[in-house]
Every structure is written in C-alpha cells, then in structure tokens.
Design an enzyme around this catalytic site. Structure first.
Site, PDB file in Angstrom:
ATOM      1  N   LYS A 116       7.979  17.445  33.808  1.00 33.27           N
ATOM      2  CA  LYS A 116       8.466  15.878  33.203  1.00 33.27           C
ATOM      3  C   LYS A 116       7.714  14.953  34.100  1.00 33.27           C
ATOM      4  O   LYS A 116       8.400  13.794  32.677  1.00 33.27           O
ATOM      5  CB  LYS A 116       9.768  16.012  33.451  1.00 33.27           C
ATOM      6  CG  LYS A 116      10.234  17.036  32.670  1.00 33.27           C
ATOM      7  CD  LYS A 116      11.929  17.283  32.997  1.00 33.27           C
ATOM      8  CE  LYS A 116      12.731  18.306  32.019  1.00 33.27           C
ATOM      9  NZ  LYS A 116      12.320  19.547  32.297  1.00 33.27           N
TER      10      LYS A 116
HETATM   11  C1  LIG Z   1      12.768  20.172  30.931  1.00 34.52           C
HETATM   12  C2  LIG Z   1      12.136  21.887  31.344  1.00 34.52           C
HETATM   13  C3  LIG Z   1      11.313  22.523  30.801  1.00 34.52           C
HETATM   14  C4  LIG Z   1      12.149  22.676  28.345  1.00 34.52           C
HETATM   15  O1  LIG Z   1      11.484  21.711  28.771  1.00 34.52           O
HETATM   16  P1  LIG Z   1      11.737  20.910  27.129  1.00 34.52           P
HETATM   17  O2  LIG Z   1      10.864  19.873  26.789  1.00 34.52           O
HETATM   18  O3  LIG Z   1      12.808  20.447  27.907  1.00 34.52           O
HETATM   19  O4  LIG Z   1      11.519  22.092  26.394  1.00 34.52           O
HETATM   20  C5  LIG Z   1      11.571  24.381  31.261  1.00 34.52           C
HETATM   21  N1  LIG Z   1      10.503  24.374  31.762  1.00 34.52           N
HETATM   22  C6  LIG Z   1      11.040  23.486  33.481  1.00 34.52           C
HETATM   23  C7  LIG Z   1       9.994  23.752  34.592  1.00 34.52           C
HETATM   24  C8  LIG Z   1      11.442  21.890  32.959  1.00 34.52           C
HETATM   25  O5  LIG Z   1      11.501  21.095  34.166  1.00 34.52           O
END
Ligand SMILES: *Cc1c(COP(=O)(O)O)cnc(C)c1O
Length: 473
Positions: A116
């Site tokens: 993120k």
């Molecule tokens: C947010 C997140 C996901 C999911 O990703 P999306 O874009 O919501 O599908 C998977 N793994 C981790 C570690 C995350 O922080």
C-alpha cells in the site's frame, strides 16, 4: 499517445473531469467510481524503450498521460523521484527468483512494509501538490483495520497543507500495526483509538462525511482504495517486473493475493495499456467471494470470517465495480442496476456473454488457513524464503493454477509478495517455528513511545477532536 485524459463515473452521473477533480473528490457524486474516458496505449517500441528506466522514471512514463494537463511530465518525474527515494531498496520493487520462470515480486520495501506504500506515498504528494496549486488546505479522515491507516499516516504526516486523522478499533489491531500508527509524533497527524470495532470506526467516518456542513468547513477528503490515484501507481510495478522477466517478447502471468480488488485491477490496467499479460490469478482466503464469482459468474456476499491474511478479510471488493464497467461495455445503467441489486439483495449475476470477456484472462483460487501455513512452510524448506501469509495466498493460488495447467511452466510467472513477514510474526512462527527478523527501522519503531488518543465511539467526540486539533484553515 493521448495527451489529455478525462474521467467519468462508472454510474454515468459525471464525465469530462480532470485528473485533479478525481484526485480530490475520490468517489463520484452518484456513488460510482472514476475511470478514464479513454485508455492510453504503449506500443512495442515504447515498451522496449522502458527497459532501461529507473523505477521513478518508469513511474513517470506510465502515469503522466493520466495526469496531463494538470501536471507536466517534469512535475510527475519529480514527485515519483521524491516518492520512491523513500523506499529502502535500490530497486524499489525487487524480484526474487525461486526457479526459472517463477519469481516473487517483493512489494514490501516501503516505510510500512506493505504494498500500500507504493500508492499511498505517491497519493500524499499528489494531494499536497494539488492543494498547494489551489492555495487550499485539506483534512484527511479515514478508518482502518490496520494496514491502510499506518500507510496513510506515514505518507501524509508532515505534509504542510494537510492534516490527517485515522480511526482504529481500540485493542483490535496487531501490536506491529498499532505501533506503526502511534509512533508517529508530528503536528497534523493523529491516530485515534476508538472504543468500537472496525465497522464502528467506518460508520463514524461515514457520518462525518455525510454531515455536509462539517465536511465542507474542514475540506474533508477520503483516501480509501477506491480513489483513482490509489490505483495508478500500482500499474507501474507490473511493467517494471514484467519487463525484467521477458516482456514484451514474452507474455507474463501474475498471481495476486486479493481483497478489495485494487491491486489485481492495476494488473488488468497494465494489460489494457500495452503490457502483454497472459493471465491474472486472483488468490483469496476463506473470504472467497471473488473466487466464487470467477468460477460461476455470481457475486454473492457472505459474512466475513477472520483469517491468517487479515488485509484480505473482505466480502465486498469495491474496486470490482471498475471491471464490471468494462465487462458491461461501459454501460453505466447496467452497472448501476447490478450494484443496486447487490446492495438490496446481497448478490448479482452477470451473463455468460459478459463473463466470456474476462474468463480467459482471470482465474481464481481459494487458499485456506491450513494451506497458507503449508505454503509458508514449503517456501521456507524449498527456497529458504519467508512468505508473509498474504503473499502465501498469492503463491498458493499460482501453484494451483500451475497444477491445473491454467498456466504452464514455459511462461514467466510473477507472484506478488504484498507484505513483509515481520508484520505477522505469530503466523510465521506457527508455520516455521522461527520468528522473522524485524528490519532495522521497525526495531527502532517498536521501542519508541506511542502517541494516540483513546476516544468514545461518538461522531460528536470525533468531530470535536478534529475541530480542536486541526491547523488553521
Ligand atoms: C491490502 C492488502 C491486500 C489486498 O489488496 P487489494 O488491493 O485490496 O485487493 C493484500 N495483501 C496485503 C498485505 C494488503 O495489505
């Protein structure tokens, strides 16, 4: 290349918006999500030219067409360089080879050790720049179950035109996640521990946004994953890794652990604008609404069950609406009808003809908690590599696709590793009997003092806190 992309809402209520409009408003007024009216397209020779670029240069090349004319290419390059110099790895997104044609893409070298950061760090700079251009200040308000809040606080702290307030459920986030939010000690960045659960936090945020007087007075903005500018920077690492393992001469398959459908949608967009992507494997945990959808064309909501990969414990994948828009040939009425049905009844179904538009590209697999542990164990035994539980779901789905011959071993496969294993020590030690080592800055963080407020689950209390702490508007 298109030199000016406008945006529209998936539900038809808004169109001809600029990049800056969609950045600052986040969600369309009709409840839809923003999409570009047209897609730029990179040619084969563009792709070959991209091969020698640094991560920041590539980011600029790919994102600029979407941000013009609000920002010049030069401004996007400066923002990208500033964003990605902040990552503690020269390569920014590095590949780790398990075997020929089998690669792990490490997306956890940002400040909060999850993918993120790639988008949030960029978004904070984009926001600050847009507000500066308008000579305005803004307030970010959000709720988190853990990862998003830490990525957001880390990204927006210290941005002079922005104050940020993040609500998290008191006593219900992991120790590392809490520390990542509360060790931050800067004016204008606040973590509020609210005596309720995640849904309660989200409810308060929603109420604050619906209080239009309050919203307008403080220029509230949301930074949740439906903001278009949360997706844009995620396209970059598909190109970056794809070009390193054989594109554009070869087609590449990607496997993506999926929750809100943002990350994997960025892979779909990478294909749309020219990267040769052969397959997108969608991995889910027991909360497998997407796996069920890709197997039977029915999107049906069930209750969320807690799993070993908490950032994917989701039953409504909000970004899916963007793919639905394309599946319905960009017919906003059809999208609206489906989304209204989903809201009312908890499910909707698409036709076989609609399904055929995505069924060659997407395949989906559910990976259970037991399988997740098993995969973490095997990756450690076979490759001496520690996968975090989310990355293990992605890699497990890739293994299932290989077994089913959905993808074959001659094709380069990139499995996305979305978080550092040190964020989930309990599950790693359960699988491997070892504790993953904390990266140095995380060690420092774990021993720093915490700054946060405990607050009652009341809209008025939260609004009062914001009013008394916000810097002058
Ligand atoms: C947010 C997140 C996901 C999911 O990703 P999306 O874009 O919501 O599908 C998977 N793994 C981790 C570690 C995350 O922080």
């Amino acid at each position: 290349m298109l030199n000016q992309i406008k945006y529209l809402s998936t539900r038809g209520g808004e169109s001809s918006l600029s990049y800056e409009d969609v950045l600052l408003s986040g969600l369309a007024r009709d409840g839809g999500l923003f999409m570009p009216e047209e897609w730029p397209r990179f040619s084969l020779s563009d792709l070959n030219d991209m091969k020698g670029l640094s991560y920041a240069e590539l980011a600029c090349k790919i994102m600029s067409p979407f941000m013009s004319p609000c920002l010049t290419e030069d401004e996007v390059l400066k923002m990208s360089e500033d964003t990605y110099s902040n990552f503690n790895n020269d390569d920014v997104a590095s590949l780790h080879k398990f075997e020929d044609n089998l690669h792990i893409l490490e997306l956890f070298h940002g400040p909060t050790l999850a993918f993120k950061d790639y988008a949030m760090q960029f978004l904070s700079r984009a926001f600050n720049k847009a507000l500066q251009n308008k000579n305005k200040r803004g307030v970010i308000l959000g709720a988190t179950s853990g990862d998003t809040g830490s990525a957001a606080l880390e990204a927006f702290k210290g941005k002079e035109n922005i104050d940020i307030f993040i609500l998290f459920p008191h006593g219900r986030v992991s120790e590392v996640q809490q520390k990542q939010m509360t060790w931050i000690n800067e004016k204008g960045a606040y973590a509020l521990s609210v005596k309720t659960d995640f849904d309660g936090c989200q409810e308060i945020v929603k109420d604050c946004f619906e209080d239009l007087t309050f919203k307008d007075q403080y220029s509230l903005s949301a930074i949740n994953s439906i903001n278009w500018v949360r997706l844009l920077p995620q396209i970059v690492y598909y190109f970056y890794s794809g070009l390193k393992v054989g594109a554009p001469d070869q087609e590449i398959a990607f496997s993506v652990p999926t929750g809100n459908f943002g990350n994997i949608l960025a892979g779909w967009m990478a294909k749309k604008i020219g990267l040769p992507v052969s397959k997108l494997i969608c991995g889910s945990n027991q909360n497998d609404i997407l796996t069920r959808f890709f197997n039977n064309g029915i999107m049906e909501r069930k209750n969320v069950v807690p799993s070993f990969s908490p950032s994917m414990d989701i039953q409504v994948s909000s970004n899916f609406e963007r793919l639905l828009f394309e599946i319905c040939d960009r017919d906003p009425l059809r999208v609206k009808e489906q989304m209204d049905t989903f809201k009312k009844t908890g499910s909707f179904q698409i036709s076989q003809n609609e399904m055929s538009k995505v069924s060659n590209l997407f395949s989906a697999y559910m990976v259970s908690n037991d399988e997740t542990l098993d995969i973490i164990k095997k990756a450690y035994t076979n490759y001496n590599y520690i996968l975090d539980p989310h990355s293990a779901v992605g890699y497990g789905a890739a293994q299932k696709a290989l077994n089913d011959k959905i993808i074959n071993h001659d094709m380069p496969l990139v499995s996305l590793a979305c978080a550092h294993p040190a964020k989930f020590p309990d599950i790693i030690s359960k699988a491997n009997n070892i504790l993953p080592e904390l990266p140095p800055h995380l060690k420092f963080m774990m021993s720093s003092e915490e700054k946060f407020q405990i607050i009652d689950p009341s809209v008025l209390d939260v609004q009062h806190f914001i009013k008394s702490n916000v810097r002058l508007i």
